[in-house]
Design a protein around this motif. Structure first.
Motif, PDB file in Angstrom:
ATOM      1  N   ASN A 145       0.796  -1.224   0.000  1.00 32.80           N
ATOM      2  CA  ASN A 145       0.000   0.000   0.000  1.00 32.80           C
ATOM      3  C   ASN A 145       0.832   1.278   0.000  1.00 32.80           C
ATOM      4  N   THR A 146       2.145   1.141   0.078  1.00 33.93           N
ATOM      5  CA  THR A 146       3.032   2.309   0.154  1.00 33.93           C
ATOM      6  C   THR A 146       3.864   2.427  -1.123  1.00 33.93           C
ATOM      7  N   PRO A 147       3.852   3.572  -1.782  1.00 35.09           N
ATOM      8  CA  PRO A 147       4.680   3.725  -2.988  1.00 35.09           C
ATOM      9  C   PRO A 147       6.160   3.534  -2.676  1.00 35.09           C
ATOM     10  N   CYS A 148       6.848   2.836  -3.594  1.00 32.55           N
ATOM     11  CA  CYS A 148       8.284   2.622  -3.467  1.00 32.55           C
ATOM     12  C   CYS A 148       9.012   3.416  -4.548  1.00 32.55           C
ATOM     13  N   PHE A 149      10.334   3.357  -4.518  1.00 38.58           N
ATOM     14  CA  PHE A 149      11.159   4.103  -5.468  1.00 38.58           C
ATOM     15  C   PHE A 149      11.952   3.120  -6.324  1.00 38.58           C
ATOM     16  N   GLY A 150      11.785   3.207  -7.637  1.00 41.03           N
ATOM     17  CA  GLY A 150      12.408   2.262  -8.538  1.00 41.03           C
ATOM     18  C   GLY A 150      13.890   2.476  -8.733  1.00 41.03           C
ATOM     19  N   ASN A 151      14.649   1.369  -8.736  1.00 37.86           N
ATOM     20  CA  ASN A 151      16.086   1.389  -9.036  1.00 37.86           C
ATOM     21  C   ASN A 151      16.856   2.408  -8.199  1.00 37.86           C
ATOM     22  N   PHE A 152      16.454   2.556  -6.930  1.00 41.99           N
ATOM     23  CA  PHE A 152      17.094   3.457  -5.961  1.00 41.99           C
ATOM     24  C   PHE A 152      16.865   4.930  -6.266  1.00 41.99           C
ATOM     25  N   ASP A 153      16.044   5.254  -7.232  1.00 47.43           N
ATOM     26  CA  ASP A 153      15.873   6.633  -7.697  1.00 47.43           C
ATOM     27  C   ASP A 153      14.535   7.183  -7.195  1.00 47.43           C
ATOM     28  N   ARG A 154      14.587   8.214  -6.353  1.00 49.37           N
ATOM     29  CA  ARG A 154      13.362   8.768  -5.770  1.00 49.37           C
ATOM     30  C   ARG A 154      12.475   9.459  -6.808  1.00 49.37           C
ATOM     31  N   ARG A 155      12.966   9.642  -8.013  1.00 49.55           N
ATOM     32  CA  ARG A 155      12.134  10.211  -9.069  1.00 49.55           C
ATOM     33  C   ARG A 155      11.222   9.161  -9.713  1.00 49.55           C
ATOM     34  N   LEU A 156      11.498   7.873  -9.463  1.00 53.88           N
ATOM     35  CA  LEU A 156      10.733   6.779 -10.069  1.00 53.88           C
ATOM     36  C   LEU A 156       9.842   6.157  -8.993  1.00 53.88           C
ATOM     37  N   GLU A 157       8.695   6.759  -8.752  1.00 59.27           N
ATOM     38  CA  GLU A 157       7.820   6.378  -7.639  1.00 59.27           C
ATOM     39  C   GLU A 157       6.609   5.609  -8.168  1.00 59.27           C
ATOM     40  N   PHE A 158       6.271   4.494  -7.515  1.00 60.17           N
ATOM     41  CA  PHE A 158       5.121   3.693  -7.935  1.00 60.17           C
ATOM     42  C   PHE A 158       4.783   2.679  -6.835  1.00 60.17           C
ATOM     43  N   LYS A 159       3.588   2.119  -6.904  1.00 55.82           N
ATOM     44  CA  LYS A 159       3.211   1.016  -6.029  1.00 55.82           C
ATOM     45  C   LYS A 159       3.583  -0.306  -6.691  1.00 55.82           C
ATOM     46  N   ALA A 160       3.904  -1.296  -5.870  1.00 58.89           N
ATOM     47  CA  ALA A 160       4.348  -2.584  -6.401  1.00 58.89           C
ATOM     48  C   ALA A 160       3.318  -3.203  -7.336  1.00 58.89           C
ATOM     49  N   SER A 161       2.044  -3.019  -7.023  1.00 55.27           N
ATOM     50  CA  SER A 161       0.989  -3.585  -7.867  1.00 55.27           C
ATOM     51  C   SER A 161       0.907  -2.910  -9.232  1.00 55.27           C
ATOM     52  N   ASP A 162       1.506  -1.721  -9.370  1.00 57.03           N
ATOM     53  CA  ASP A 162       1.502  -0.976 -10.625  1.00 57.03           C
ATOM     54  C   ASP A 162       2.838  -1.083 -11.363  1.00 57.03           C
ATOM     55  N   HIS A 163       3.610  -2.108 -11.071  1.00 58.28           N
ATOM     56  CA  HIS A 163       4.947  -2.239 -11.627  1.00 58.28           C
ATOM     57  C   HIS A 163       4.959  -2.201 -13.154  1.00 58.28           C
ATOM     58  N   ALA A 164       4.098  -2.986 -13.782  1.00 61.69           N
ATOM     59  CA  ALA A 164       4.078  -3.049 -15.252  1.00 61.69           C
ATOM     60  C   ALA A 164       3.745  -1.688 -15.855  1.00 61.69           C
ATOM     61  N   ASN A 165       2.747  -1.016 -15.292  1.00 63.41           N
ATOM     62  CA  ASN A 165       2.373   0.306 -15.799  1.00 63.41           C
ATOM     63  C   ASN A 165       3.482   1.327 -15.549  1.00 63.41           C
ATOM     64  N   ALA A 166       4.170   1.181 -14.408  1.00 63.00           N
ATOM     65  CA  ALA A 166       5.253   2.114 -14.091  1.00 63.00           C
ATOM     66  C   ALA A 166       6.395   1.981 -15.098  1.00 63.00           C
ATOM     67  N   GLU A 167       6.701   0.753 -15.517  1.00 60.70           N
ATOM     68  CA  GLU A 167       7.760   0.571 -16.512  1.00 60.70           C
ATOM     69  C   GLU A 167       7.389   1.264 -17.822  1.00 60.70           C
ATOM     70  N   LYS A 168       6.108   1.196 -18.189  1.00 59.66           N
ATOM     71  CA  LYS A 168       5.658   1.889 -19.397  1.00 59.66           C
ATOM     72  C   LYS A 168       5.713   3.401 -19.212  1.00 59.66           C
ATOM     73  N   GLN A 169       5.283   3.860 -18.037  1.00 57.85           N
ATOM     74  CA  GLN A 169       5.263   5.296 -17.765  1.00 57.85           C
ATOM     75  C   GLN A 169       6.660   5.903 -17.803  1.00 57.85           C
ATOM     76  N   TYR A 170       7.635   5.202 -17.175  1.00 56.55           N
ATOM     77  CA  TYR A 170       8.985   5.750 -17.089  1.00 56.55           C
ATOM     78  C   TYR A 170       9.865   5.320 -18.270  1.00 56.55           C
ATOM     79  N   GLY A 171       9.357   4.408 -19.088  1.00 58.53           N
ATOM     80  CA  GLY A 171      10.093   3.999 -20.273  1.00 58.53           C
ATOM     81  C   GLY A 171      11.373   3.248 -19.991  1.00 58.53           C
TER      82      GLY A 171
END
Length: 319
Positions: free
Chosen positions: A111-137
């Protein structure tokens, strides 16, 4: 928990890594920042990789005034057995979180957003991982909660547990102190070499965060061969090939490491949700990239030096 089949194609592929200079470049901004903040970090980084330097520092370890705390632990394990196993093998696997604890941490991480690849600019929830990869390219191999985990009561209870403190003080010495608390996701994805290196995945390495350290790891969800389990090389914390002491690199190919310590020395840490272990991270170890489902892991680390005040525990500097 299962032994690693060192003849498998997986380890053969792990042994193939990219440019050594590229791996060093990934961590260079963090190294520079550490030196600027604390110049004493540099001699540790240079000499703690050698057995003579490390053994000399171990001579400064003081015995704790009391071997055991008076508080009640959530774990059903004996600190003496843990310390004995750590001295011999560098790892103890007899830890398990209560169901209520690991379920609360799991729910919080979902339920808590995490930060992708140690980068605080890449914020998403674990359940939205696939969409986050598309969003951040880009591929998102890991998702760290960083300081947000400090709002989870169950996580705080784990880091303060008396058994962890007793093991740390009886192994590291009376000056052992809590220095890291991390919870992070590892996701099945096509990760770049840079991202794998930053996450310390798919490469046997040893940690140089301090002169003396212990790290407790807990599988918050069930971990099998497809969930990216942790791998540790037993006995590698107390003996070291000379060429592995005289290089600035802490990562080495699997065939090089296991050819020295033996194929039966590597164990893969699979287990049900809540299963845990403690290791001396000077021993060779690695995480592996999940292939079928995400892994959620918690780490509680103890050392003998003050942690960085510039960033949260374990957070690197991103160039």
């Amino acid at each position: 928990m299962q032994k690693l089949d060192v003849q498998s194609k997986d380890l053969e592929s792990i042994a193939r890594s990219g440019s050594k200079l590229r791996r060093m470049a990934v961590r260079l901004p963090t190294y520079i920042a550490d030196i600027r903040e604390n110049p004493a970090w540099l001699p540790m980084f240079m000499f703690a990789r050698t057995l003579p330097g490390r053994n000399l520092h171990w001579l400064t370890a003081r015995k704790p005034k009391t071997e055991q705390s008076s508080g009640k632990s959530m774990f059903h394990a004996d600190y003496r057995s843990a310390v004995s196993a750590l001295k011999q093998d560098g790892i103890f696997t007899g830890l398990h979180l209560p169901q209520a604890i690991h379920e609360e941490i799991h729910a919080y991480a979902l339920n808590t957003p995490c930060f992708g690849n140690f980068d605080r600019r890449l914020e998403f929830k674990a359940s939205d991982h696939a969409n986050a990869e598309k969003q951040y390219g880009r591929s998102l191999l890991s998702g760290h909660l960083f300081d947000r985990i400090m709002d989870c009561d169950a996580a705080l209870a784990v880091q303060k547990d008396p058994l962890l403190i007793d093991i740390a003080k009886n192994y590291l010495g009376a000056d052992a102190q809590l220095i890291t608390t991390r919870v992070w996701w590892s996701f099945p994805t096509l990760a770049s070499e840079k991202d794998r290196s930053m996450a310390s995945l798919d490469k046997f390495h040893f940690d140089l965060d301090d002169w003396r350290m212990l790290k407790f790891f807990f599988n918050i969800n069930a971990v099998d061969e497809g969930t990216g389990p942790h791998v540790f090389v037993r006995g590698s914390h107390r003996r070291r090939r000379l060429k592995h002491q005289l290089t600035l690199l802490v990562g080495h190919p699997a065939d090089d490491v296991l050819g020295y310590y033996g194929p039966d020395s590597a164990i893969t840490l699979t287990g049900p949700a809540g299963s845990g272990f403690v290791e001396d991270p000077f021993g060779f170890h690695m995480g592996t990239v999940p292939t079928s489902k995400p892994r959620l892991m918690m780490e509680v680390g103890f050392g003998v030096s003050k942690p960085s005040k510039r960033r949260f525990h374990g957070e690197p500097i991103i160039r």
